[in-house]
Write a protein that holds these residues in place. Structure first.
Motif, PDB file in Angstrom:
ATOM      1  N   SER A   1      85.222 -50.284 -16.512  1.00 46.46           N
ATOM      2  CA  SER A   1      85.194 -50.565 -17.951  1.00 46.46           C
ATOM      3  C   SER A   1      83.996 -51.427 -18.315  1.00 46.46           C
ATOM      4  N   PHE A   2      83.565 -52.253 -17.376  1.00 47.45           N
ATOM      5  CA  PHE A   2      82.400 -53.087 -17.663  1.00 47.45           C
ATOM      6  C   PHE A   2      81.151 -52.218 -17.816  1.00 47.45           C
ATOM      7  N   LEU A   3      81.007 -51.221 -16.918  1.00 46.22           N
ATOM      8  CA  LEU A   3      79.853 -50.324 -16.994  1.00 46.22           C
ATOM      9  C   LEU A   3      79.855 -49.529 -18.298  1.00 46.22           C
ATOM     10  N   LEU A   4      81.064 -49.058 -18.639  1.00 47.13           N
ATOM     11  CA  LEU A   4      81.198 -48.301 -19.867  1.00 47.13           C
ATOM     12  C   LEU A   4      80.799 -49.172 -21.060  1.00 47.13           C
ATOM     13  N   PHE A   5      81.224 -50.419 -20.982  1.00 50.05           N
ATOM     14  CA  PHE A   5      80.903 -51.393 -22.010  1.00 50.05           C
ATOM     15  C   PHE A   5      79.388 -51.547 -22.138  1.00 50.05           C
ATOM     16  N   LEU A   6      78.706 -51.598 -20.989  1.00 49.15           N
ATOM     17  CA  LEU A   6      77.245 -51.735 -21.011  1.00 49.15           C
ATOM     18  C   LEU A   6      76.586 -50.529 -21.673  1.00 49.15           C
ATOM     19  N   CYS A   7      77.191 -49.342 -21.491  1.00 51.15           N
ATOM     20  CA  CYS A   7      76.622 -48.144 -22.106  1.00 51.15           C
ATOM     21  C   CYS A   7      76.732 -48.200 -23.625  1.00 51.15           C
ATOM     22  N   ILE A   8      77.829 -48.772 -24.091  1.00 52.37           N
ATOM     23  CA  ILE A   8      78.083 -48.755 -25.533  1.00 52.37           C
ATOM     24  C   ILE A   8      77.463 -49.966 -26.221  1.00 52.37           C
ATOM     25  N   LEU A   9      77.258 -51.016 -25.468  1.00 54.53           N
ATOM     26  CA  LEU A   9      76.792 -52.280 -26.049  1.00 54.53           C
ATOM     27  C   LEU A   9      75.576 -52.145 -26.984  1.00 54.53           C
ATOM     28  N   PRO A  10      74.515 -51.419 -26.559  1.00 50.88           N
ATOM     29  CA  PRO A  10      73.345 -51.341 -27.440  1.00 50.88           C
ATOM     30  C   PRO A  10      73.681 -50.741 -28.803  1.00 50.88           C
ATOM     31  N   MET A  11      74.733 -49.915 -28.839  1.00 52.67           N
ATOM     32  CA  MET A  11      75.074 -49.273 -30.107  1.00 52.67           C
ATOM     33  C   MET A  11      75.649 -50.265 -31.107  1.00 52.67           C
ATOM     34  N   TRP A  12      75.989 -51.434 -30.644  1.00 53.86           N
ATOM     35  CA  TRP A  12      76.510 -52.431 -31.582  1.00 53.86           C
ATOM     36  C   TRP A  12      75.400 -53.017 -32.430  1.00 53.86           C
ATOM     37  N   MET A  13      74.187 -52.883 -31.934  1.00 52.15           N
ATOM     38  CA  MET A  13      73.073 -53.467 -32.659  1.00 52.15           C
ATOM     39  C   MET A  13      72.484 -52.422 -33.598  1.00 52.15           C
ATOM     40  N   ASN A  14      71.862 -52.875 -34.637  1.00 51.56           N
ATOM     41  CA  ASN A  14      71.311 -51.935 -35.605  1.00 51.56           C
ATOM     42  C   ASN A  14      70.225 -51.057 -34.986  1.00 51.56           C
ATOM     43  N   PHE A  15      70.309 -49.790 -35.321  1.00 50.51           N
ATOM     44  CA  PHE A  15      69.409 -48.763 -34.818  1.00 50.51           C
ATOM     45  C   PHE A  15      67.931 -49.085 -35.109  1.00 50.51           C
TER      46      PHE A  15
ATOM     47  N   VAL B   1      57.744 -41.377 -28.902  1.00 51.68           N
ATOM     48  CA  VAL B   1      58.785 -40.807 -29.758  1.00 51.68           C
ATOM     49  C   VAL B   1      59.958 -40.315 -28.903  1.00 51.68           C
ATOM     50  N   ILE B   2      59.629 -39.643 -27.791  1.00 49.73           N
ATOM     51  CA  ILE B   2      60.685 -39.139 -26.909  1.00 49.73           C
ATOM     52  C   ILE B   2      61.470 -40.307 -26.316  1.00 49.73           C
ATOM     53  N   LEU B   3      60.756 -41.338 -25.907  1.00 49.93           N
ATOM     54  CA  LEU B   3      61.426 -42.526 -25.375  1.00 49.93           C
ATOM     55  C   LEU B   3      62.418 -43.081 -26.394  1.00 49.93           C
ATOM     56  N   GLY B   4      61.956 -43.189 -27.640  1.00 48.97           N
ATOM     57  CA  GLY B   4      62.829 -43.714 -28.683  1.00 48.97           C
ATOM     58  C   GLY B   4      64.072 -42.860 -28.861  1.00 48.97           C
ATOM     59  N   MET B   5      63.881 -41.543 -28.824  1.00 46.89           N
ATOM     60  CA  MET B   5      65.020 -40.637 -29.003  1.00 46.89           C
ATOM     61  C   MET B   5      65.998 -40.776 -27.835  1.00 46.89           C
ATOM     62  N   VAL B   6      65.462 -40.745 -26.608  1.00 45.98           N
ATOM     63  CA  VAL B   6      66.333 -40.821 -25.427  1.00 45.98           C
ATOM     64  C   VAL B   6      67.098 -42.136 -25.458  1.00 45.98           C
ATOM     65  N   TYR B   7      66.386 -43.224 -25.705  1.00 44.05           N
ATOM     66  CA  TYR B   7      67.026 -44.534 -25.695  1.00 44.05           C
ATOM     67  C   TYR B   7      68.148 -44.614 -26.733  1.00 44.05           C
ATOM     68  N   ASN B   8      67.877 -44.101 -27.921  1.00 47.44           N
ATOM     69  CA  ASN B   8      68.858 -44.254 -28.989  1.00 47.44           C
ATOM     70  C   ASN B   8      70.042 -43.300 -28.873  1.00 47.44           C
ATOM     71  N   PHE B   9      69.814 -42.125 -28.287  1.00 52.21           N
ATOM     72  CA  PHE B   9      70.869 -41.118 -28.344  1.00 52.21           C
ATOM     73  C   PHE B   9      71.594 -40.894 -27.022  1.00 52.21           C
ATOM     74  N   ILE B  10      71.158 -41.539 -25.944  1.00 50.32           N
ATOM     75  CA  ILE B  10      71.769 -41.233 -24.649  1.00 50.32           C
ATOM     76  C   ILE B  10      73.270 -41.547 -24.591  1.00 50.32           C
ATOM     77  N   PRO B  11      73.773 -42.554 -25.284  1.00 46.63           N
ATOM     78  CA  PRO B  11      75.232 -42.762 -25.233  1.00 46.63           C
ATOM     79  C   PRO B  11      76.007 -41.550 -25.729  1.00 46.63           C
ATOM     80  N   PHE B  12      75.418 -40.791 -26.647  1.00 47.19           N
ATOM     81  CA  PHE B  12      76.103 -39.607 -27.170  1.00 47.19           C
ATOM     82  C   PHE B  12      76.166 -38.502 -26.122  1.00 47.19           C
TER      83      PHE B  12
END
Lengths: 274, 347
Positions: free
Chosen positions: A91-105, A143-154
């Motif tokens: 659950s901690f790892l999962l939490f780390l995956c979701i954590l960045p999504m708490w911050m504004n895009f 641009v690709i880096l930005g996309m991968v970073y922002n959308f990988i949790p999905f």
């Protein structure tokens, strides 16, 4: 079905904020105002078929496609690790995956700008080792880096939720029958995880192909993508008709790709969108 | 029965919310201000709130076109906006602005006469000058050895990947038009096409098309050359002494930003109070000092440093701007500029 009325407010919401705007967009795209009132015209669609705009569309699809593939390559193993039963502190790892999504895009994307700059953090570290500086910002890779970073949790989350549901006894049975790890993965795990992969692909591809903030900030406005084209029509040129036509074309493309994906994803297991 | 209770409850909640929100609207006056990003000392807003007891809602935009579309499409109700010359002209034509009662703005007399009754608002009925300036090249002296005096340097392959352009269509197309020796206000499609070709040619050399970020980028030495508005140049030079500003010899754009009240404004009285407040000597000085643009305010200008008054970026001499032009509203022809700019950016 007694509680049916509960859904009415939601239905009303959908009509006001989804159905009506969609119809408006469609109307804007096929009618142009002339001196004799509104007139039916497909000129806006014809304009989009010019090579210039098709190039923008192609560029968007390619960049979003590359980002989606990278997300899949990076995200699949992560989802597998998360779902594996030996994993403690899961659950901690999962939490780390979701954590960045708490911050504004936007904030996260701006943060990348300062990291990638010529005098930014990454180049500072590289210069410490005597390499660089490199132009990391304002190119396709950024641009690709930005996309991968922002959308990988999905990508990670739907694959993870499907894998978690794979019955361990199926894997045990395969192992009992003498399959080695690779065969188990090829014949059991991967096919069973496909629904998650498909919904992951569509959940990454759709926002990536329409984003306009990432190319603006990390691409420096040089790499106009379809999202920028639409934004420009609405906010700068005020050509709502052409902007609507581009939006409709985009929606049709997304619908077609969704249809293809759902054809392969018959079991509807991967956290369905439709 | 249960269903009835729930709907009754919802009704009460909705009624009470609407009554409460009605109250707050009556008790508190609100002024909606729509300004360029980073174009005011924001402590001034607080000062106005404290002095007049009017709450200020402050929003910003990046280009005239952004602002125009938002006002034009309705739905927003701003009381004070800060359009530039050509945009004022266009908005007057389209009845998007209302007349300002100068009797309510006693501080108007402090504005220098040379900034009154300009072409875009001949009788000064719709606008009160806020700032003025030029467009030019900001360059880093440590990264550019040769003297910079022409737009041509922005097409020099030596500086590939070190050039920042403005993401603002009339300004960037204007640069190309001036480089080619045409007018900034050309209505000749042929000239416009040549400008387009020039900008497409230049595109591989350009690092990025930016808005307000240009200041951070130039101060942080991310690029060698940038097209900037003069006030941004002053602000950047203050932070990084390696930077220098020049108005190219081919000429450039001379512009004026003014305060105006949209026709859709809800609170004209407060808007005029706000405009008058910004024309107060102390406040005008504070804003000029903070944002670095050139003030049309006579008393505020007298308070500035000698050094700034001699800075060509802030207060150019008449000979520096002899080739400069003011933007005019192009009417329907602006759609050609829209098309050309979209085509350049889509390349």
């Amino acid at each position: 079905m007694k509680k049916r009325w509960i859904s009415y407010p939601y239905l009303l919401w959908m009509i006001i904020f989804i159905i009506v705007p969609l119809i408006l967009v469609l109307c804007f795209s096929i009618f142009i105002s002339t001196d004799n009132g509104l007139q039916f015209s497909l000129n806006n669609y014809k304009r989009f078929m010019e090579p210039l705009y098709l190039k923008v569309l192609w560029r968007s699809v390619v960049l979003a496609g590359i980002s989606t593939i990278i997300c899949l390559i990076l995200g699949y193993p992560v989802a597998m690790i998360l779902a594996s039963k030996q994993m403690s502190k899961k659950s901690f790892l999962l939490f780390l995956c979701i954590l960045p999504m708490w911050m504004n895009f936007l904030l996260r994307t701006y943060a990348w700008m300062t990291l990638l700059e010529k005098n930014g953090f990454i180049n500072k570290i590289l210069s410490f080792f005597g390499i660089g500086p490199f132009q990391l910002l304002y190119n396709n890779a950024a641009v690709i880096l930005g996309m991968v970073y922002n959308f990988i949790p999905f990508m990670i989350l739907p694959i993870y939720s499907v894998m978690k549901k794979i019955d361990p006894s199926v894997i045990e049975a395969a192992e009992d029958l003498g399959a080695n790890q690779i065969t188990v993965f090829k014949k059991i795990i991967f096919p069973l995880s496909l629904p998650g992969v498909f919904s992951g692909i569509s959940m990454v591809f759709m926002p990536a192909v329409t984003t306009f903030v990432i190319p603006r900030l990390l691409g420096g406005g040089q790499f106009m993508l379809i999202g920028n084209l639409i934004e420009r029509q609405f906010l700068l040129s005020g050509d709502w008709n052409f902007g609507s036509a581009v939006s409709i074309v985009m929606m049709i493309i997304i619908l077609i790709s969704m249809a293809i994906i759902s054809k392969y994803d018959k079991e509807h297991e991967g956290g369905q969108l439709w | 029965m249960k269903k009835f209770k729930i709907s009754a409850f919802l009704l009460i909640v909705m009624l009470s919310i609407s009554i409460l929100s009605g109250c707050s609207q009556n008790n508190e006056k609100v002024l909606n201000v729509y300004n360029w990003g980073d174009y005011i000392d924001e402590s001034v807003l607080k000062g106005f709130e404290d002095e007049y007891g009017i709450k200020v809602n402050y929003d910003t935009y990046a280009t005239n076109e952004d602002m125009y579309i938002k006002i034009k499409s309705g739905g927003s109700s701003y009381d004070v906006i800060f359009p530039s010359d050509y945009m004022i002209e266009r908005m007057i034509k389209e009845n998007l602005l209302q007349k300002i009662d100068l009797n309510n703005i006693p501080n108007y007399e402090l504005i220098d006469e040379q900034f009154k009754n300009l072409d875009y608002d001949p009788n000064n009925e719709y606008s009160v000058p806020y700032m003025w300036g030029t467009v030019g090249i900001l360059y880093n002296k440590t990264m550019v050895d040769e003297p910079v005096d022409s737009w041509d340097i922005l097409w020099d392959e030596k500086y590939s990947g070190q050039i920042l352009m403005l993401d603002s269509q009339r300004d960037s197309i204007g640069v190309a038009l001036k480089k080619l020796g045409f007018s900034l206000n050309t209505r000749d499609v042929n000239e416009l096409e040549q400008a387009k070709q020039a900008l497409i040619e230049q595109k591989p050399l350009v690092l990025a098309y930016v808005g307000d970020e240009v200041k951070d980028k130039m101060i942080g030495e991310e690029a060698a050359l940038a097209v900037v508005w003069s006030g941004d140049a002053v602000a950047c030079k203050r932070e990084n002494p390696n930077l220098e500003y020049v108005i190219p010899k081919e000429g450039s754009n001379l512009w004026f930003d003014a305060m105006a009240i949209p026709a859709s404004a809800q609170n004209k009285e407060a808007a005029e109070m706000f405009i008058n407040y910004l024309c107060d000597t102390g406040i005008a000085y504070k804003n000029t000092d903070y944002i670095g643009y050139s003030t049309p305010h006579t008393k505020a200008k007298e308070m500035l440093d000698e050094e700034l008054l001699n800075d060509i970026a802030a207060y150019p001499q008449p000979e520096d701007i002899s080739n400069c032009e003011i933007f005019y509203d192009l009417g329907e022809f602006i759609t050609e500029y829209d098309r050309v700019w979209t085509e350049i950016m889509a390349q």
